[in-house]
Design an enzyme around this catalytic site. Sequence first.
Site, PDB file in Angstrom:
ATOM      1  N   ARG A  41     -52.736  46.435  22.132  1.00  0.00           N
ATOM      2  CA  ARG A  41     -53.997  45.717  21.838  1.00  0.00           C
ATOM      3  C   ARG A  41     -53.755  44.350  21.187  1.00  0.00           C
ATOM      4  O   ARG A  41     -54.202  44.083  20.073  1.00  0.00           O
ATOM      5  CB  ARG A  41     -54.898  46.599  20.974  1.00  0.00           C
ATOM      6  CG  ARG A  41     -55.102  47.965  21.599  1.00  0.00           C
ATOM      7  CD  ARG A  41     -56.230  48.715  21.002  1.00  0.00           C
ATOM      8  NE  ARG A  41     -57.517  48.243  21.515  1.00  0.00           N
ATOM      9  CZ  ARG A  41     -58.675  48.768  21.090  1.00  0.00           C
ATOM     10  NH1 ARG A  41     -58.694  49.676  20.179  1.00  0.00           N
ATOM     11  NH2 ARG A  41     -59.809  48.310  21.585  1.00  0.00           N
ATOM     12  N   PRO A  42     -53.019  43.483  21.861  1.00  0.00           N
ATOM     13  CA  PRO A  42     -52.819  42.121  21.340  1.00  0.00           C
ATOM     14  C   PRO A  42     -54.136  41.338  21.310  1.00  0.00           C
ATOM     15  O   PRO A  42     -55.154  41.804  21.813  1.00  0.00           O
ATOM     16  CB  PRO A  42     -51.849  41.511  22.349  1.00  0.00           C
ATOM     17  CG  PRO A  42     -52.060  42.276  23.595  1.00  0.00           C
ATOM     18  CD  PRO A  42     -52.416  43.667  23.188  1.00  0.00           C
ATOM     19  N   ASP A  89     -53.972  37.870  22.090  1.00  0.00           N
ATOM     20  CA  ASP A  89     -53.585  36.561  22.650  1.00  0.00           C
ATOM     21  C   ASP A  89     -54.707  35.904  23.453  1.00  0.00           C
ATOM     22  O   ASP A  89     -54.885  34.679  23.416  1.00  0.00           O
ATOM     23  CB  ASP A  89     -52.328  36.710  23.508  1.00  0.00           C
ATOM     24  CG  ASP A  89     -52.494  37.769  24.600  1.00  0.00           C
ATOM     25  OD1 ASP A  89     -53.075  38.834  24.319  1.00  0.00           O
ATOM     26  OD2 ASP A  89     -52.075  37.528  25.731  1.00  0.00           O
ATOM     27  N   ARG A 121     -66.498  57.151  13.642  1.00  0.00           N
ATOM     28  CA  ARG A 121     -66.565  55.700  13.831  1.00  0.00           C
ATOM     29  C   ARG A 121     -67.573  55.328  14.908  1.00  0.00           C
ATOM     30  O   ARG A 121     -68.175  54.268  14.870  1.00  0.00           O
ATOM     31  CB  ARG A 121     -65.192  55.156  14.241  1.00  0.00           C
ATOM     32  CG  ARG A 121     -64.181  55.036  13.129  1.00  0.00           C
ATOM     33  CD  ARG A 121     -62.939  54.322  13.634  1.00  0.00           C
ATOM     34  NE  ARG A 121     -63.333  53.113  14.356  1.00  0.00           N
ATOM     35  CZ  ARG A 121     -62.610  52.610  15.375  1.00  0.00           C
ATOM     36  NH1 ARG A 121     -61.530  53.212  15.781  1.00  0.00           N
ATOM     37  NH2 ARG A 121     -62.998  51.508  15.989  1.00  0.00           N
ATOM     38  N   LYS A 131     -72.606  51.390  20.281  1.00  0.00           N
ATOM     39  CA  LYS A 131     -71.635  50.875  19.301  1.00  0.00           C
ATOM     40  C   LYS A 131     -71.033  49.567  19.829  1.00  0.00           C
ATOM     41  O   LYS A 131     -71.047  48.557  19.137  1.00  0.00           O
ATOM     42  CB  LYS A 131     -70.511  51.889  19.093  1.00  0.00           C
ATOM     43  CG  LYS A 131     -69.279  51.321  18.400  1.00  0.00           C
ATOM     44  CD  LYS A 131     -68.185  52.335  18.197  1.00  0.00           C
ATOM     45  CE  LYS A 131     -67.165  52.319  19.262  1.00  0.00           C
ATOM     46  NZ  LYS A 131     -66.145  51.272  19.252  1.00  0.00           N
ATOM     47  N   ASN A 132     -70.553  49.596  21.060  1.00  0.00           N
ATOM     48  CA  ASN A 132     -69.859  48.406  21.586  1.00  0.00           C
ATOM     49  C   ASN A 132     -70.818  47.290  21.969  1.00  0.00           C
ATOM     50  O   ASN A 132     -70.398  46.169  22.218  1.00  0.00           O
ATOM     51  CB  ASN A 132     -68.979  48.800  22.771  1.00  0.00           C
ATOM     52  CG  ASN A 132     -67.831  49.697  22.336  1.00  0.00           C
ATOM     53  OD1 ASN A 132     -67.561  49.836  21.144  1.00  0.00           O
ATOM     54  ND2 ASN A 132     -67.182  50.340  23.282  1.00  0.00           N
ATOM     55  N   ARG A 160     -60.979  47.036  15.125  1.00  0.00           N
ATOM     56  CA  ARG A 160     -60.519  45.931  15.991  1.00  0.00           C
ATOM     57  C   ARG A 160     -61.625  44.910  16.220  1.00  0.00           C
ATOM     58  O   ARG A 160     -61.371  43.705  16.201  1.00  0.00           O
ATOM     59  CB  ARG A 160     -60.041  46.503  17.320  1.00  0.00           C
ATOM     60  CG  ARG A 160     -59.642  45.438  18.316  1.00  0.00           C
ATOM     61  CD  ARG A 160     -59.185  46.020  19.617  1.00  0.00           C
ATOM     62  NE  ARG A 160     -59.006  44.970  20.590  1.00  0.00           N
ATOM     63  CZ  ARG A 160     -57.935  44.175  20.642  1.00  0.00           C
ATOM     64  NH1 ARG A 160     -56.971  44.322  19.765  1.00  0.00           N
ATOM     65  NH2 ARG A 160     -57.840  43.231  21.555  1.00  0.00           N
ATOM     66  N   ASP A 163     -63.167  54.352  28.440  1.00  0.00           N
ATOM     67  CA  ASP A 163     -63.609  55.094  27.249  1.00  0.00           C
ATOM     68  C   ASP A 163     -64.034  56.517  27.596  1.00  0.00           C
ATOM     69  O   ASP A 163     -64.183  57.348  26.700  1.00  0.00           O
ATOM     70  CB  ASP A 163     -64.768  54.370  26.548  1.00  0.00           C
ATOM     71  CG  ASP A 163     -64.294  53.086  25.913  1.00  0.00           C
ATOM     72  OD1 ASP A 163     -65.139  52.263  25.529  1.00  0.00           O
ATOM     73  OD2 ASP A 163     -63.065  52.899  25.825  1.00  0.00           O
ATOM     74  N   CYS A 173     -58.019  51.864  17.587  1.00  0.00           N
ATOM     75  CA  CYS A 173     -57.509  53.143  18.092  1.00  0.00           C
ATOM     76  C   CYS A 173     -56.045  52.988  18.511  1.00  0.00           C
ATOM     77  O   CYS A 173     -55.623  51.939  18.975  1.00  0.00           O
ATOM     78  CB  CYS A 173     -58.313  53.560  19.325  1.00  0.00           C
ATOM     79  SG  CYS A 173     -59.872  54.270  18.871  1.00  0.00           S
TER      80      CYS A 173
HETATM   81  C1  EPZ Z   1     -63.541  46.933  24.164  1.00  0.00           C
HETATM   82  O1  EPZ Z   1     -62.304  46.807  23.499  1.00  0.00           O
HETATM   83  C2  EPZ Z   1     -64.167  48.211  23.613  1.00  0.00           C
HETATM   84  N1  EPZ Z   1     -64.382  48.080  22.168  1.00  0.00           N
HETATM   85  C3  EPZ Z   1     -63.250  49.389  23.902  1.00  0.00           C
HETATM   86  O2  EPZ Z   1     -63.902  50.559  23.431  1.00  0.00           O
HETATM   87  C4  EPZ Z   1     -63.044  49.502  25.415  1.00  0.00           C
HETATM   88  O3  EPZ Z   1     -62.132  50.539  25.678  1.00  0.00           O
HETATM   89  C5  EPZ Z   1     -62.489  48.174  25.956  1.00  0.00           C
HETATM   90  O4  EPZ Z   1     -63.358  47.086  25.589  1.00  0.00           O
HETATM   91  C6  EPZ Z   1     -62.362  48.193  27.474  1.00  0.00           C
HETATM   92  O5  EPZ Z   1     -63.591  48.432  28.064  1.00  0.00           O
HETATM   93  C7  EPZ Z   1     -65.438  47.384  21.725  1.00  0.00           C
HETATM   94  O6  EPZ Z   1     -66.218  46.833  22.492  1.00  0.00           O
HETATM   95  C8  EPZ Z   1     -65.624  47.319  20.234  1.00  0.00           C
HETATM   96  P1  EPZ Z   1     -60.219  44.595  26.074  1.00  0.00           P
HETATM   97  P2  EPZ Z   1     -61.428  45.442  23.659  1.00  0.00           P
HETATM   98  O7  EPZ Z   1     -59.986  43.337  25.333  1.00  0.00           O
HETATM   99  O8  EPZ Z   1     -62.337  44.291  23.712  1.00  0.00           O
HETATM  100  C9  EPZ Z   1     -55.624  43.836  26.800  1.00  0.00           C
HETATM  101  C10 EPZ Z   1     -64.141  52.521  22.165  1.00  0.00           C
HETATM  102  O9  EPZ Z   1     -63.626  53.643  22.256  1.00  0.00           O
HETATM  103  N2  EPZ Z   1     -55.808  42.627  25.973  1.00  0.00           N
HETATM  104  O10 EPZ Z   1     -61.123  44.587  27.266  1.00  0.00           O
HETATM  105  O11 EPZ Z   1     -60.378  45.470  22.622  1.00  0.00           O
HETATM  106  C11 EPZ Z   1     -55.720  45.099  25.950  1.00  0.00           C
HETATM  107  O12 EPZ Z   1     -54.471  45.395  25.325  1.00  0.00           O
HETATM  108  C12 EPZ Z   1     -63.290  51.282  22.336  1.00  0.00           C
HETATM  109  O13 EPZ Z   1     -65.356  52.318  21.953  1.00  0.00           O
HETATM  110  C13 EPZ Z   1     -54.760  41.724  25.864  1.00  0.00           C
HETATM  111  O14 EPZ Z   1     -53.687  41.917  26.444  1.00  0.00           O
HETATM  112  O15 EPZ Z   1     -60.778  45.697  25.080  1.00  0.00           O
HETATM  113  C14 EPZ Z   1     -56.106  46.145  26.966  1.00  0.00           C
HETATM  114  O16 EPZ Z   1     -54.963  46.608  27.633  1.00  0.00           O
HETATM  115  C15 EPZ Z   1     -61.833  51.602  22.574  1.00  0.00           C
HETATM  116  N3  EPZ Z   1     -54.938  40.615  25.093  1.00  0.00           N
HETATM  117  C16 EPZ Z   1     -57.001  45.364  27.939  1.00  0.00           C
HETATM  118  O17 EPZ Z   1     -56.707  43.969  27.715  1.00  0.00           O
HETATM  119  C17 EPZ Z   1     -56.110  40.372  24.426  1.00  0.00           C
HETATM  120  O18 EPZ Z   1     -56.211  39.331  23.736  1.00  0.00           O
HETATM  121  C18 EPZ Z   1     -58.495  45.608  27.733  1.00  0.00           C
HETATM  122  O19 EPZ Z   1     -58.794  45.219  26.434  1.00  0.00           O
HETATM  123  C19 EPZ Z   1     -57.155  41.312  24.541  1.00  0.00           C
HETATM  124  C20 EPZ Z   1     -56.986  42.428  25.322  1.00  0.00           C
END
Ligand code: EPZ
Length: 421
Positions: free
Chosen positions: A121-122, A124, A401, A22-23, A92, A309, A116
């Site tokens: 999940r900002p 920025d 999902r 999926k990811n 997202r 995850d 989720c």
């Molecule tokens: C991806 O989400 C995955 N989703 C998530 O899987 C996975 O948990 C995550 O990466 C971490 O491995 C997809 O690939 C579709 P991040 P993503 O940006 O990209 C913070 C599942 O169950 N952050 O690496 O959203 C954020 O809040 C899902 O399949 C900011 O602060 O994850 C978090 O604390 C859930 N600002 C951390 O970084 C930003 O602009 C990691 O988020 C972006 C993220």
Amino acid sequence: MSEIRICGYRPLSGEINVQGSKNGVLPMLAASLLQRGTMRFTNVPIIQDVACMVGILESVGCRCWFGRNVLSVDASGILGTEIPKADVKKMRSSILVMGALLGRMGKAGAWYPGGCSIGSRPVDLHLLAFSGLGACVKEEDGRIEAWGRMEGGRILFPFPSVGATENALLASVMAAGETEICGAAKEPEVIGLCSLLRQMGALIEGDGTDRIRIKGGRELHETEYAVPGDRIAAGTYLTAVTAAGGDAVLWGAPWESMETVIRSLRGCGADIEPIIGVGGTVAGAHIRMEGRPKPARIRTGPYPEFPTDLQSPMLSVLSLAEGESVLTETVFEARFKTAGELVKMGADISVSGNQAMIRGRERLSGTRVRAWDLRGGAALVAAGLAASGETVIEDCIHIERGYEDICRDFQFLGGDICWSA
Ligand code: EPZ
């Protein structure tokens, strides 16, 4: 809302085919916008999030058609640059279409994404990437707009965000000049996206490290791509067998990207070995488990650390361990909701800050529980399969999902599990 009904406390044995990632596939579908022909993806998981992404691509002018796990995307005529609010709120990773639209069209509009309930999940860091490539960015009343001619630049991430790294890649491959992404995520899904983009004609180096370099501005072309196996779905099935016991073969498990998960589950007493296929490649994983799991101390983190995850499914395993375990979550700030549901089943878990203390119990008891998010729901399936009595899981829309058919897969492993309501 759909429910899953399980009669547990029986070992799991049999064989299943692991679905496509999926990811992995979601950013690849967004990358389709970067070329003017037709992309063809195989081993595509038939899940709600893919359907949502297809809807977004069609809303900006793509034509998409599905064969059996084969998805074609004709992006010859892109008309719009606006990602529909309803889709963005549902998923997202819809934000990934922004980077591709910026690259292709020089503008993109979206809204703060849903996803989720595992943290704030900002976005920025996504917007920081767009600005670093010369885009103007406007945020107002929950809406996001970015526009401008993409120019190569240096992007510095304070945290290796998976999605922001993918968005930076999607926007920079079309940007004139060279881009350097520092503090990049190293997840297999980022490497997979770079592999696809290279196959489309992009010049990218350094993927899999924290410094990725892109020579942008080249015309990209259509290609065919096989989506890799889903390491999180495979890891979910491994945790379920470790919790319930049994003997299972997972064909298509991406062994090479599951090292930390396999090491952790071996530490809990599971015997996990690769299945070597034709030409010496790994065709899947074979897991055997007897008795209760051993306790563990696990800390989630960016790849190659233990994947966040699989934190919830690991809670289910450790709830049955012979002793005390500690699980520390370092990626998301609100990802322990499922602990409360496991406690309803008899687990002894106390959460303080980003740490869960788990005192393993000999047995869990089936009852009515709720899926708060995608992986939390999967964790409750694993717990239900190991628990005595009947477990009913509510709000399983979350599970649909990300898993093609979790009931079908566990039925193949002999589980007494079905969809109801
Ligand atoms: C991806 O989400 C995955 N989703 C998530 O899987 C996975 O948990 C995550 O990466 C971490 O491995 C997809 O690939 C579709 P991040 P993503 O940006 O990209 C913070 C599942 O169950 N952050 O690496 O959203 C954020 O809040 C899902 O399949 C900011 O602060 O994850 C978090 O604390 C859930 N600002 C951390 O970084 C930003 O602009 C990691 O988020 C972006 C993220």
